[in-house]
Motif scaffolding. Structure first.
Motif, PDB file in Angstrom:
ATOM      1  N   LEU A  86       0.910  -1.138  -0.052  1.00  0.00           N
ATOM      2  CA  LEU A  86      -0.044  -0.117  -0.001  1.00  0.00           C
ATOM      3  C   LEU A  86       0.819   1.190   0.003  1.00  0.00           C
ATOM      4  O   LEU A  86       0.357   2.396  -0.151  1.00  0.00           O
ATOM      5  N   LEU A  87       2.265   1.143   0.201  1.00  0.00           N
ATOM      6  CA  LEU A  87       2.994   2.186   0.062  1.00  0.00           C
ATOM      7  C   LEU A  87       2.923   2.852  -1.501  1.00  0.00           C
ATOM      8  O   LEU A  87       3.180   3.936  -1.499  1.00  0.00           O
ATOM      9  N   LEU A  88       2.851   2.003  -2.094  1.00  0.00           N
ATOM     10  CA  LEU A  88       2.692   2.288  -3.847  1.00  0.00           C
ATOM     11  C   LEU A  88       1.597   3.128  -3.939  1.00  0.00           C
ATOM     12  O   LEU A  88       1.686   4.013  -4.715  1.00  0.00           O
ATOM     13  N   LEU A 100      -4.366   4.490   6.744  1.00  0.00           N
ATOM     14  CA  LEU A 100      -3.657   5.884   7.296  1.00  0.00           C
ATOM     15  C   LEU A 100      -2.360   6.185   6.699  1.00  0.00           C
ATOM     16  O   LEU A 100      -2.063   7.369   6.619  1.00  0.00           O
ATOM     17  N   THR A 101      -1.692   5.417   6.237  1.00  0.00           N
ATOM     18  CA  THR A 101      -0.276   5.599   5.401  1.00  0.00           C
ATOM     19  C   THR A 101      -0.704   6.354   4.205  1.00  0.00           C
ATOM     20  O   THR A 101      -0.182   7.417   3.611  1.00  0.00           O
ATOM     21  N   VAL A 102      -1.804   6.008   3.339  1.00  0.00           N
ATOM     22  CA  VAL A 102      -2.440   6.655   2.197  1.00  0.00           C
ATOM     23  C   VAL A 102      -2.770   7.896   2.683  1.00  0.00           C
ATOM     24  O   VAL A 102      -2.569   8.852   1.935  1.00  0.00           O
ATOM     25  N   LEU A 103      -3.660   8.013   3.868  1.00  0.00           N
ATOM     26  CA  LEU A 103      -3.942   9.443   4.187  1.00  0.00           C
ATOM     27  C   LEU A 103      -2.618  10.349   4.522  1.00  0.00           C
ATOM     28  O   LEU A 103      -2.882  11.453   4.080  1.00  0.00           O
ATOM     29  N   LEU A 104      -1.929   9.754   5.072  1.00  0.00           N
ATOM     30  CA  LEU A 104      -0.568  10.657   5.499  1.00  0.00           C
ATOM     31  C   LEU A 104       0.242  10.952   4.391  1.00  0.00           C
ATOM     32  O   LEU A 104       0.475  12.103   4.239  1.00  0.00           O
ATOM     33  N   PHE A 105       0.428   9.973   3.375  1.00  0.00           N
ATOM     34  CA  PHE A 105       1.173  10.583   2.175  1.00  0.00           C
ATOM     35  C   PHE A 105       0.198  11.748   1.259  1.00  0.00           C
ATOM     36  O   PHE A 105       0.992  12.719   0.766  1.00  0.00           O
ATOM     37  N   GLY A 106      -1.114  11.279   1.141  1.00  0.00           N
ATOM     38  CA  GLY A 106      -1.977  12.563   0.863  1.00  0.00           C
ATOM     39  C   GLY A 106      -1.859  13.686   1.306  1.00  0.00           C
ATOM     40  O   GLY A 106      -1.819  14.761   0.571  1.00  0.00           O
ATOM     41  N   ALA A 107      -2.272  13.906   2.636  1.00  0.00           N
ATOM     42  CA  ALA A 107      -1.886  15.233   3.521  1.00  0.00           C
ATOM     43  C   ALA A 107      -0.744  15.723   3.141  1.00  0.00           C
ATOM     44  O   ALA A 107      -0.478  17.030   3.014  1.00  0.00           O
ATOM     45  N   PRO A 162       6.250   4.783   8.327  1.00  0.00           N
ATOM     46  CA  PRO A 162       4.800   4.646   7.999  1.00  0.00           C
ATOM     47  C   PRO A 162       4.429   3.157   8.175  1.00  0.00           C
ATOM     48  O   PRO A 162       3.280   2.733   8.928  1.00  0.00           O
ATOM     49  N   VAL A 163       5.150   2.374   7.661  1.00  0.00           N
ATOM     50  CA  VAL A 163       5.124   0.732   7.810  1.00  0.00           C
ATOM     51  C   VAL A 163       6.394   0.205   8.280  1.00  0.00           C
ATOM     52  O   VAL A 163       7.521   0.648   8.059  1.00  0.00           O
ATOM     53  N   VAL A 164       6.203  -0.700   9.311  1.00  0.00           N
ATOM     54  CA  VAL A 164       7.129  -1.376  10.051  1.00  0.00           C
ATOM     55  C   VAL A 164       7.195  -2.746   9.784  1.00  0.00           C
ATOM     56  O   VAL A 164       6.017  -3.335  10.224  1.00  0.00           O
TER      57      VAL A 164
END
Length: 508
Positions: A77-79, A160-167, A213-215
Motif C-alpha cells: 500500500l506504500l505504492l 492511514l499511510t495513504v492518508l498521511l502521504f496524501g496530506a 509509516p510501515v514497520v
C-alpha cells in the motif's frame, strides 16, 4: 426622494459560512472523483488488487495465521500512498499551473477552504484502500486452515499511510508551488523506505524505526498473537495524528487563520507525539517472560488432545490443526512395522520466541523419547518435513538421535515419510534443501536437518517409483533389520527388492 428602511438588516455571516462549507464539500467531491480516476492512482490500485489476487490464495501455503495476515499488505500500500501524494499535489497546483488562481478570488470559496476541500478529497481513496485491505484480510480469515486473530490497529496502518502521504502532498503544494517537488519527495521516500533501510532500529523491535509509516519484521516465524506485542494501536494513533497535523498545517499555509484552527493543529500534533512516544517504548517485561516460557516450557501454555494412541499439544490458537498432524502420523505409522506401528507419540508444538521478531532461531532437537516437534506453519513443504520428523523418531527413537542418522536407516525413514503423500517424488524434492532428487542433500525437518547420501537418494527414488503395496510387505517383514543401527544402504536395498547403490555409506 428619501428611502425608508423597513426592518433590521439581515445578518449574512452565518449564511456565508454555510455556503463556504457547502462549496468546500462540493469541491471535495469533485476533486475526490478526479483523484480516483487519475492514471497513477488507477494503476497503483490495479497493481495492488493484482497482488492480492496473486498472493493471498497461497499466503502461508493456504494455512494463514491471522496475526501475520493483518499486516501482509502494508508494504504494497506504500505504492498507492505515493501515487496519491503526487496526484493530490498536482491537483492543488492545478489552478496555479493553468493560471486560474486569480479567478477564485471572486468566488465564495477562499484559499483556506479550497485547501481543506483538497484534504477532504482524500477520504474516498482512503476508504477504498480500507476496503481492499479488509478484503485481503477477509480472504485469509475465511480459509478453512486459518488460525489466530488479527489486529484492528494493523489493518488501519495501510489506509492511514495513504492518508498521511496524501496530506503531505497537499502541504507540499501550499509550501512550494512547484510540480516537481512531489515526485522528488516520492523518490526520496522510496530511497529511505526500501533502499537505505528507513529509520534506526532502536532496540531491535521498538525504537525510532516505528516512526516509519510501515514497520516490517526480520523474522519469518509465526508466533502466537499474544507474544507479538507490536504497538499497532499506538502506531495507528501516531499515523492518524501525523496525517491530521499535516492536513491542518496545509490549511494554515493556505491562509487559514483563527484560534480553532490553531487549537485543532496543536491537538492533532499532540496525538501524533503521544502515539509516537508510546509506540517506541521497549518491549515489556511481561511479554519477555511470556516469550521465555513459551520457548523453554511450552507445556505450561499448551492444550493437549488425543487422536488415536498419540497426544498432540499445541498453543491454543493451533489446536484445530492437531487433526491434520494426526493424519500425517497415522499415514507414517501405517507403513511402519514392529512396535513402531502402534507406538504412542507426543507431538508438541515448539517455538523459539526469545528473540521476538528480530530474527529466526533454529529449534534444538528434543531428547525426549517418542516426542516429535511441529512448528506454527503448515501446508506446502511443512507437511513432508513433519512427516520426515515423525518417521525419523519412529526409527531412531528421538529427534537428537535422528539428526545423526547416516546409514541405511535413512532409506527407511524417507520411504516411511513420503510413500503415502499425494505426490511422493514432488515431496522428496520439496523436503530437500536443494530441491533435487539426485545426489546427496540436506533433508529439512522442524528441528535439526538430516542428510542423505547420493546412494540413499537413488534407492529412495527407486522405491517411490514403485507401488506402495509392493514395498510395504517387505518393510513390515524386515522391520527389525531395516531399523538396526549401522545397517548399510546396500543391505536395505536388497531387503526391499531394489538395486543396491555402488558407493558405500559415508557420513558428511
Amino acid at each position: 426622494m428619501t428611502a425608508v428602511l423597513d426592518g433590521a438588516p439581515v445578518a449574512t455571516r452565518d449564511a456565508g459560512r454555510r455556503s463556504s462549507w457547502a462549496a468546500a464539500l462540493a469541491l471535495a467531491l469533485f476533486e475526490a472523483r478526479r483523484l480516483l480516476l487519475t492514471l497513477p492512482v488507477l494503476l497503483a490500485f490495479a497493481l495492488y488488487v493484482g497482488w492480492i489476487v496473486w498472493r493471498t490464495p497461497d499466503f502461508q501455503d493456504g494455512y494463514p495465521a491471522l496475526q501475520d495476515a493483518d499486516r501482509a499488505g502494508q508494504t504494497t500500500l506504500l505504492l498507492v500512498g505515493m501515487a496519491v501524494l503526487v496526484c493530490v499535489n498536482q491537483a492543488v497546483l492545478r489552478a496555479k499551473r493553468r493560471d486560474t488562481e486569480r479567478h477564485f478570488a471572486v468566488l465564495v470559496l477562499p484559499g483556506p477552504w479550497r485547501t481543506a476541500a483538497h484534504a477532504l478529497s482524500l477520504v474516498p481513496v482512503v476508504l477504498l484502500t480500507a476496503v481492499c485491505a479488509l478484503a485481503q484480510f477477509g480472504w485469509s480469515a475465511l480459509r478453512s486452515g486459518a488460525v489466530g486473530s488479527g489486529s484492528p490497529g494493523e489493518l488501519l496502518v495501510g489506509p492511514l499511510t495513504v492518508l498521511l502521504f496524501g496530506a503531505l502532498g497537499v502541504l507540499l503544494a501550499r509550501l512550494v508551488a512547484s510540480p516537481i517537488v512531489a515526485p522528488l519527495i516520492t523518490v526520496l521516500l522510496v530511497l529511505m523506505l526500501f533502499v537505505a533501510g528507513g529509520f534506526p532500529a532502536g532496540d531491535g523491535e521498538r525504537g525510532l524505526r516505528w516512526l516509519a509509516p510501515v514497520v516490517t519484521e526480520a523474522s519469518s516465524q509465526t508466533l502466537p498473537a499474544a507474544l507479538l506485542d507490536r504497538p499497532a494501536a499506538w502506531h495507528a494513533l501516531y499515523l492518524a495524528g501525523f496525517a491530521l497535523t499535516l492536513a491542518l498545517l496545509a490549511v494554515l499555509a493556505g491562509g487559514g487563520r483563527g484560534w480553532m484552527l490553531t487549537a485543532a493543529t496543536a491537538g492533532a500534533a499532540a496525538l501524533a507525539v503521544t502515539g509516537g512516544v508510546l509506540q517506541c517504548a521497549p518491549v515489556g517485561a511481561d511479554t519477555k517472560a511470556a516469550r521465555e516460557r513459551a520457548s523453554v516450557s511450552p507445556e505450561k501454555d499448551q492444550t493437549c488432545v488425543r487422536h488415536g494412541s498419540s497426544t498432540y499439544c499445541a498453543f491454543p490458537e493451533w489446536t484445530a490443526r492437531t487433526e491434520s498432524w494426526a493424519d500425517v502420523v497415522h499415514d507414517v505409522q501405517s507403513s511402519a512395522g514392529g512396535t513402531a506401528r502402534t507406538q504412542p507419540l507426543v507431538v508438541r508444538q515448539r517455538i523459539d520466541a526469545r528473540h521476538g521478531l528480530t530474527g529466526d532461531a533454529a529449534l534444538e532437537p528434543s531428547t525426549t523419547p517418542h516426542q516429535v516437534t511441529v512448528g506454527t506453519a503448515w501446508g506446502g513443504n511443512r507437511v513432508p518435513e513433519f512427516s520426515a520428523a515423525v518417521a525419523a523418531v519412529l526409527v531412531a527413537g528421538d529427534e537428537k538421535a535422528a539428526g545423526s542418522l547416516c546409514d541405511g536407516r535413512m532409506v527407511t525413514v524417507m520411504w516411511l515419510a513420503l510413500n503415502r503423500l499425494p505426490d511422493p517424488m514432488t515431496s522428496l524434492r520439496n523436503v530437500r534443501l536443494d530441491d533435487s532428487v539426485r545426489g546427496s542433500a540436506i533433508v529439512l525437518s522442524p528441528t535439526n536437518p538430516m542428510s542423505m547420501t547420493a546412494g540413499q537418494t537413488d534407492v529412495v527414488r527407486e522405491l517411490l517409483g514403485r507401488p506402495a503395496g509392493e514395498i510395504a510387505p517387505r518393510v513390515t517383514a524386515h522391520w527389525a533389520e531395516l531399523t538396526a543401527p549401522k545397517v548399510t544402504t546396500a543391505r536395505v536395498a536388497k531387503l526391499l527388492g531394489v538395486a543396491a547403490p555402488k558407493a558405500a555409506d559415508r557420513c558428511e
